[in-house]
Design a protein around this motif. Sequence first.
Motif, mmCIF file in Angstrom:
data_model
loop_
_atom_site.group_PDB
_atom_site.id
_atom_site.type_symbol
_atom_site.label_atom_id
_atom_site.label_comp_id
_atom_site.label_asym_id
_atom_site.label_seq_id
_atom_site.Cartn_x
_atom_site.Cartn_y
_atom_site.Cartn_z
ATOM 1 N N TYR A 1 0.825 -1.202 0.000
ATOM 2 C CA TYR A 1 0.000 0.000 0.000
ATOM 3 C C TYR A 1 0.869 1.266 0.000
ATOM 4 O O TYR A 1 0.521 2.248 -0.646
ATOM 5 C CB TYR A 1 -0.945 -0.008 1.213
ATOM 6 N N ILE A 2 1.976 1.222 0.710
ATOM 7 C CA ILE A 2 2.902 2.367 0.709
ATOM 8 C C ILE A 2 3.404 2.607 -0.710
ATOM 9 O O ILE A 2 3.469 3.756 -1.161
ATOM 10 C CB ILE A 2 4.074 2.132 1.692
ATOM 11 N N ARG A 3 3.725 1.525 -1.426
ATOM 12 C CA ARG A 3 4.184 1.678 -2.815
ATOM 13 C C ARG A 3 3.107 2.337 -3.671
ATOM 14 O O ARG A 3 3.413 3.187 -4.526
ATOM 15 C CB ARG A 3 4.542 0.311 -3.401
ATOM 16 N N GLN A 4 1.850 1.957 -3.448
ATOM 17 C CA GLN A 4 0.743 2.569 -4.203
ATOM 18 C C GLN A 4 0.635 4.060 -3.900
ATOM 19 O O GLN A 4 0.423 4.879 -4.792
ATOM 20 C CB GLN A 4 -0.578 1.881 -3.880
ATOM 21 N N LEU A 5 0.770 4.409 -2.616
ATOM 22 C CA LEU A 5 0.685 5.818 -2.232
ATOM 23 C C LEU A 5 1.823 6.629 -2.813
ATOM 24 O O LEU A 5 1.651 7.756 -3.273
ATOM 25 C CB LEU A 5 0.657 5.954 -0.705
ATOM 26 N N VAL A 6 3.022 6.044 -2.787
ATOM 27 C CA VAL A 6 4.190 6.768 -3.321
ATOM 28 C C VAL A 6 4.036 6.969 -4.819
ATOM 29 O O VAL A 6 4.392 8.028 -5.349
ATOM 30 C CB VAL A 6 5.479 5.974 -2.990
ATOM 31 N N SER A 7 3.466 5.989 -5.522
ATOM 32 C CA SER A 7 3.291 6.148 -6.971
ATOM 33 C C SER A 7 2.253 7.212 -7.313
ATOM 34 O O SER A 7 2.284 7.780 -8.398
ATOM 35 C CB SER A 7 2.910 4.811 -7.610
ATOM 36 N N LYS A 8 1.340 7.498 -6.388
ATOM 37 C CA LYS A 8 0.328 8.543 -6.612
ATOM 38 C C LYS A 8 0.917 9.943 -6.479
ATOM 39 O O LYS A 8 0.398 10.887 -7.048
ATOM 40 C CB LYS A 8 -0.839 8.406 -5.617
ATOM 41 N N ILE A 9 1.965 10.057 -5.673
ATOM 42 C CA ILE A 9 2.557 11.380 -5.411
ATOM 43 C C ILE A 9 3.329 11.885 -6.598
ATOM 44 O O ILE A 9 3.935 11.348 -7.361
ATOM 45 C CB ILE A 9 3.462 11.350 -4.148
#
Length: 183
Positions: free
Chosen positions: A175-183
């Motif tokens: 989930y952290i990877r998903q959030l970082v890719s959104k930024i």
Amino acid sequence: MKKYAITFLLLCSVLFSGYRKPEEYVIESEQNAYLHNNLGLMYIQERAYYPATQEFKIAISLSPDVQASAVFYNNLGECYMKLGQPDMARDCFERALRQFSLNFRYYKNLAECYYQLGLADDQIQRSHNDPNPLGMILRGLLLEQKGQTSDAITVLDEFVAKEPDLIISSAVRQYIRQLVSKI
């Protein structure tokens, strides 16, 4: 001699009659609970949410104190969310987490529910005082719901650093990877 023949015939008829003990019918409530859960999922696919809630309630009542009932509670909560009743869903998601606290989806659902109820800030404050490190997951998800994505990443990353060996940690990393890719 006639007595012996009759006795012999009676004995043979009893021995070779094919009599067997009647089968016992055993009701397995746990199997029935899975059946009702699956029926509820089928109702959800058909967008029939009220019958789905009834099926999930039946599943919960058939096996209330097993780990699988966390799935039933979560499904019931998701159904209530689709019906626009986050107050009813809140209890279901909290019970799901009490039954099994290592499923990331339960935290995501509870965070969304708290956000819709307007309880995000209260729960974030409450999680600061929680000695359980799993409370950090909920705090991070609530921060993300509020739009504070960088703070959410920080909190979730801190959780993964503290508890790298938990089953839920891999889902949090993803989930952290998903959030970082959104930024």
